[in-house]
Design a protein around this motif. Structure first.
Motif: not given
Length: 384
Positions: A208-219, A221-227
């Motif tokens: 991904v870094n080689d392709f485009n490191d500006e792409l958004l990512i969502g992480i 986890n349980e209990s509706y926790s996200y970043e």
């Protein structure tokens, strides 16, 4: 009858059909040792198969034959750790099959597992026997759950198990590169391998870094926790074995607290007289090309390379990807912060595309859908 049931991320994400199947079952087999205490009221009169099977509960020792490469002289304990885990999984499926001939069995798995992967095991193993009946009940899947938590990140997407033990590095690498190259949103489950193995996650990072490191990512986890962040700013400490990741494409952006990928939000075109007048002159080749140094409003945008489209042929696109936004409580789409169509490369791409669409000023309304398709095509061609 065997009812294969996914619990989802929690009891609230189980489907009504799956819940009824549990109630109608006589025997409960807990496939991956999850906490079923929330179902105590409904399972107290049922036979519960203990999480740890003992010898008396073993069925047919022939299930060892399923483990490819296990020599008769070897014990399961002498094989690798993966075979020990396969033994436990296979034995529970064999047990469920043996008991299902007389009673209804609920084989319950967690959201951490891919229910379709378990269904594959169940179907494969049950094919050794006659007349095994089964039904598969999905819960809210990790894909749907993660998408809902993040907002609306999906358009066309690819789902990849990052730590499938049967997938080699070359296959995994080709799948990821192909998805990125063809502008699919990526859904990643099992991002971290057994015992914290991050080898495949590091491969994903590199690609991904080689392709485009500006792409958004969502992480998620349980209990509706996200970043949500740019891939280059990913918080690796938030990623666990049971996390799910969604990596956006060129059309994915952050709208307030949500991750959104441009899709199907279409607004009826609205025109003002200046807009119509501009495109009457545009069709006669009487509008500026490049920067219009005679314009009293120059510069009207922060990044300005071309004034070819002082009025936008896509208005209102209602897509915040390029910086446009709704003026709160006014039902007016503002292009004030959209610089995209005023950059040279997009401007030329749009000009070329309009040659096949715009023949008359009324086409701005009559061919609005074609124009929006052109916009999408030009976005994918010109966004980095």
């Amino acid at each position: 009858m065997i009812n294969l049931i996914s619990m989802g991320s929690d009891i609230g994400n189980i489907t009504i059909n799956a819940f009824n199947a549990i109630i109608e079952s006589d025997i409960i087999v807990n496939f991956d040792n999850i906490d079923l205490s929330s179902l105590d009221t409904y399972t107290k009169d049922k036979e519960i198969i203990p999480n740890d099977l003992n010898e008396s509960e073993s069925v047919d020792e022939s299930y060892n034959d399923v483990i490819v490469g296990l020599d008769e002289s070897e014990s399961i304990e002498e094989t690798s750790d993966i075979y020990s885990k396969l033994e436990e999984s296979y034995s529970k499926i064999e047990l469920a099959i043996s008991r299902s001939s007389q009673k209804n069995v609920a084989l319950i798995c967690s959201n951490k597992r891919n229910i379709y992967g378990i269904a594959n095991l169940l179907i494969q193993i049950s094919s050794k026997y006659d007349d095994v009946e089964l039904k598969i009940y999905p819960a809210v899947s990790p894909i749907d759950y993660s998408s809902a938590v993040l907002g609306a990140p999906f358009n066309d997407f690819v789902s990849i198990d990052l730590n499938n033990p049967l997938v080699c590095d070359k296959e995994l690498k080709n799948k990821i590169k192909s998805a990125l190259k063809n502008d699919f949103v990526l859904f990643i489950h099992n991002p971290i391998g057994e015992d914290g193995d991050k080898a495949n996650f590091n491969l994903l990072k590199e690609l991904v870094n080689d392709f485009n490191d500006e792409l958004l990512i969502g992480i998620v986890n349980e209990s509706y926790s996200y970043e949500i962040s740019c891939f280059k700013d990913i918080n690796e400490e938030s990623i666990r074995e049971d996390s799910t990741l969604i990596i956006g494409n060129k059309l994915t952006y952050k709208l307030e607290d949500y991750m959104v990928t441009s899709s199907e939000y279409i607004v009826k075109p609205k025109f003002i007289s200046q807009n119509i007048d501009f495109f009457e002159r545009y069709l006669k080749d009487e509008t500026p090309k490049g920067l219009d140094y005679d314009c009293e409003y120059l510069p009207c945008h922060k990044a300005l390379e071309a004034c070819d489209f002082c009025y936008c042929p896509f208005y209102p696109c209602a897509d915040g990807l390029t910086g446009g936004e709704w003026i709160k409580n006014k039902d007016v789409w503002s292009c004030q912060h959209c610089d995209w169509i005023h950059l040279e490369e997009p401007c030329q791409a749009v000009r070329k595309g309009l040659e096949d669409i715009l023949e008359d000023k009324n086409d701005l309304k009559a061919k609005h859908m074609e124009l929006l398709k052109l916009r999408r095509e030009c976005l994918l061609k010109t966004l980095k």
